[in-house]
Design an enzyme around this catalytic site. Structure first.
Site, PDB file in Angstrom:
ATOM      1  N   PHE A 247       0.927  -1.206  -0.114  1.00 58.54           N
ATOM      2  CA  PHE A 247      -0.099  -0.113  -0.011  1.00 58.54           C
ATOM      3  C   PHE A 247       0.779   1.154  -0.027  1.00 58.54           C
ATOM      4  O   PHE A 247       1.559   1.375   1.122  1.00 58.54           O
ATOM      5  CB  PHE A 247      -0.937  -0.008   1.274  1.00 58.54           C
ATOM      6  CG  PHE A 247      -1.979   1.426   1.191  1.00 58.54           C
ATOM      7  CD1 PHE A 247      -2.955   1.007   0.477  1.00 58.54           C
ATOM      8  CD2 PHE A 247      -1.353   2.451   1.718  1.00 58.54           C
ATOM      9  CE1 PHE A 247      -3.945   2.188   0.161  1.00 58.54           C
ATOM     10  CE2 PHE A 247      -2.339   3.656   1.567  1.00 58.54           C
ATOM     11  CZ  PHE A 247      -3.445   3.444   0.940  1.00 58.54           C
TER      12      PHE A 247
ATOM     13  N   ASP B  47       9.318   2.362   1.984  1.00 60.21           N
ATOM     14  CA  ASP B  47       8.260   3.296   2.278  1.00 60.21           C
ATOM     15  C   ASP B  47       7.931   3.209   3.808  1.00 60.21           C
ATOM     16  O   ASP B  47       7.292   1.912   4.308  1.00 60.21           O
ATOM     17  CB  ASP B  47       6.966   2.740   1.488  1.00 60.21           C
ATOM     18  CG  ASP B  47       5.823   3.675   1.654  1.00 60.21           C
ATOM     19  OD1 ASP B  47       5.631   4.541   2.735  1.00 60.21           O
ATOM     20  OD2 ASP B  47       4.802   3.505   0.965  1.00 60.21           O
TER      21      ASP B  47
ATOM     22  N   LYS C 156       2.565  10.561   7.251  1.00 61.70           N
ATOM     23  CA  LYS C 156       1.829  10.454   8.390  1.00 61.70           C
ATOM     24  C   LYS C 156       2.366  11.208   9.636  1.00 61.70           C
ATOM     25  O   LYS C 156       1.860  12.345   9.959  1.00 61.70           O
ATOM     26  CB  LYS C 156       1.515   8.874   8.732  1.00 61.70           C
ATOM     27  CG  LYS C 156       0.691   8.515   7.579  1.00 61.70           C
ATOM     28  CD  LYS C 156       0.130   7.335   7.734  1.00 61.70           C
ATOM     29  CE  LYS C 156      -0.911   6.678   6.659  1.00 61.70           C
ATOM     30  NZ  LYS C 156      -0.746   5.497   5.799  1.00 61.70           N
TER      31      LYS C 156
HETATM   32  C1  LIG Z   1      -0.925   5.754   4.376  1.00 65.82           C
HETATM   33  C2  LIG Z   1       0.605   5.218   3.509  1.00 65.82           C
HETATM   34  C3  LIG Z   1       0.738   5.897   2.173  1.00 65.82           C
HETATM   35  C4  LIG Z   1      -0.168   7.211   1.828  1.00 65.82           C
HETATM   36  O1  LIG Z   1      -0.127   8.071   2.592  1.00 65.82           O
HETATM   37  P1  LIG Z   1      -1.365   9.236   2.255  1.00 65.82           P
HETATM   38  O2  LIG Z   1      -0.956  10.436   3.118  1.00 65.82           O
HETATM   39  O3  LIG Z   1      -2.540   8.547   2.600  1.00 65.82           O
HETATM   40  O4  LIG Z   1      -1.323   9.409   0.659  1.00 65.82           O
HETATM   41  C5  LIG Z   1       1.902   5.611   1.647  1.00 65.82           C
HETATM   42  N1  LIG Z   1       2.533   4.398   2.075  1.00 65.82           N
HETATM   43  C6  LIG Z   1       2.277   3.770   3.222  1.00 65.82           C
HETATM   44  C7  LIG Z   1       3.042   2.657   3.652  1.00 65.82           C
HETATM   45  C8  LIG Z   1       0.823   4.293   4.136  1.00 65.82           C
HETATM   46  O5  LIG Z   1       0.780   3.313   4.968  1.00 65.82           O
END
Ligand SMILES: *Cc1c(COP(=O)(O)O)cnc(C)c1O
Length: 402
Positions: free
Chosen positions: A138, A223, A252
């Site tokens: 994700f 990520d 986040k």
């Molecule tokens: C939430 C998330 C994203 C995307 O972040 P947004 O601020 O919602 O665009 C990307 N990578 C990971 C691992 C995430 O958990």
């Protein structure tokens, strides 16, 4: 309450399925609904509110900066961007950062950097660059990102998608190595798959990926939008494997739970592919975001929140495992990023979350069978105890299937 829910349902796009609670305020690890009922937050807005709600130091940084200067665009230098990014680079041991707002934007930035690096530095032929990703990933919701998702619902109806992505199973280093070709620019991976269901790879996986990427001149991009900034018990989840990626994506919690703040970080030679005009964001790196981000980083270190996540996460996992209920298939995770996998024949994760809500605890199901347990890192041991008691009571209600 019914009226507000009906209103939101009528005017808001129906792209989420919220639990039926209407929140009005929050403090620390607690949220309060419009009737004054309090809920313990085990969700932390998908890790965005790692510092809890309304942290006085973050609020002070926000309001002080908002009154002085909030938004300039990067047409000018400011007195906030340099100090924020230098702290961020120093803590993560990366050379440079490119500030963005949401996680998806920072991932897109990483993809652009990797492709341009492949063409300019590695010598891949134009438009041939490939990026290896993992099944179950994700990384956000842009069309490019959902294009390499393995989740049918994230993709359905949104094509055509950008080419240049290759999918391998998560946790399988040999599959990564087999997928690499001379055109491979990067491997994009979450150290623990968050939205994928809190999936923890085998021990040593990232270290193996690091060695493979180095061997084949492929960028390792982690990520850590969800796993970073103390969530798993270390500053970065990569730190558990003792590795440093070539590119790092944060988001986040970087915004202190107050603003969307994200960044792509990398080595000098990778970031050097960006030149003025190549890439940007109107709000990326704005003074307000930088002030809050810097305060969040200071807080993380001074309150030793990663160590806290490590200790309290171990405690929470031990207590949940000790419940030994047959409806629990597995308790997994690291630090305060924990998933409770339920046996769907006994109870669905959604129903479990609804029952938690009635007992004054907020969480959210992921993938139908997993309940996320990811409280703010400032949660206390006593508050963890409250959560365990509620979970035990719900399990008791379910009883033991024959
Ligand atoms: C939430 C998330 C994203 C995307 O972040 P947004 O601020 O919602 O665009 C990307 N990578 C990971 C691992 C995430 O958990």
């Amino acid at each position: 309450m019914e009226q507000l829910i009906a209103l939101e349902k009528r005017v808001c796009a129906n792209n989420y399925d919220p639990l039926p609670v209407v929140l009005r305020s929050g403090a620390g690890a607690w949220l309060t609904d419009i009737h004054g009922k309090r809920y313990l937050d085990l969700m932390s807005a998908y890790s965005a509110t790692s510092f809890g709600h309304g942290h006085p130091r973050l609020l002070a940084a926000l309001t002080e900066q908002a009154q002085r200067l909030a938004m300039t665009s990067r047409a000018y230098y400011t007195d906030r961007l340099g100090p924020f990014l230098s702290r961020l680079c120093e803590m993560t041991r990366m050379d440079r950062a490119l500030p963005m707002n949401t996680g998806a934007e920072a991932v897109e930035t990483a993809l652009k950097a990797a492709r341009k690096w492949a063409y300019e530095v590695k010598g891949v032929a134009p438009d041939r660059a490939q990026i290896v990703v993992c099944a179950g990933n994700f990384a956000g919701r842009t069309t490019t990102i959902v294009g390499f998702s393995s989740e049918a619902q994230y993709r359905a109806g949104f094509g055509p998608f950008a080419p240049g992505f290759v999918t391998v199973p998560f946790g399988d280093a040999a599959a990564l190595e087999a997928a690499i070709t001379p055109d491979t620019a990067a491997f994009l991976v979450e150290p623990i798959q968050g939205e994928g269901g809190i999936v923890v790879p085998p021990d040593g996986y990232l270290a193996q990926c690091r060695a493979i990427c180095t061997r084949h001149d492929v960028l390792l991009i982690c990520d850590e939008v969800q796993t970073g900034l103390g969530r798993t018990g270390r500053l970065l989840a990569c730190d558990h494997d003792g590795i440093r990626p070539d590119g790092l994506v944060l988001g986040k919690a970087l915004g202190g739970g107050l603003l969307p703040v994200s960044a792509f970080l990398a080595r000098d030679d990778v970031m050097a592919v960006f030149r003025p005009g190549d890439h940007g964001s109107t709000f990326g790196g704005n003074p307000l975001a930088c002030a809050v981000g810097l305060a969040a980083l200071d807080l993380l270190e001074e309150e030793r929140l990663a160590q806290r996540a490590q200790a309290l996460g171990a405690l929470l996992m031990a207590e949940l495992r000790a419940l030994r209920h047959p409806a629990i298939r597995e308790i997994r995770g690291r630090g305060l990023l924990i998933g409770m996998e339920l046996d769907p024949a006994q109870v669905s994760a959604r129903v479990f979350c609804e029952r938690l809500m009635h007992r004054g605890i907020l969480s959210k199901d992921t993938h139908g069978t997993v309940v996320r347990l990811a409280p703010p890192l400032i949660i206390s041991e006593q508050e963890i105890g409250i959560a365990v008691v509620a979970i035990a009571a719900i399990l008791q209600d379910i009883g033991i299937a024959a």
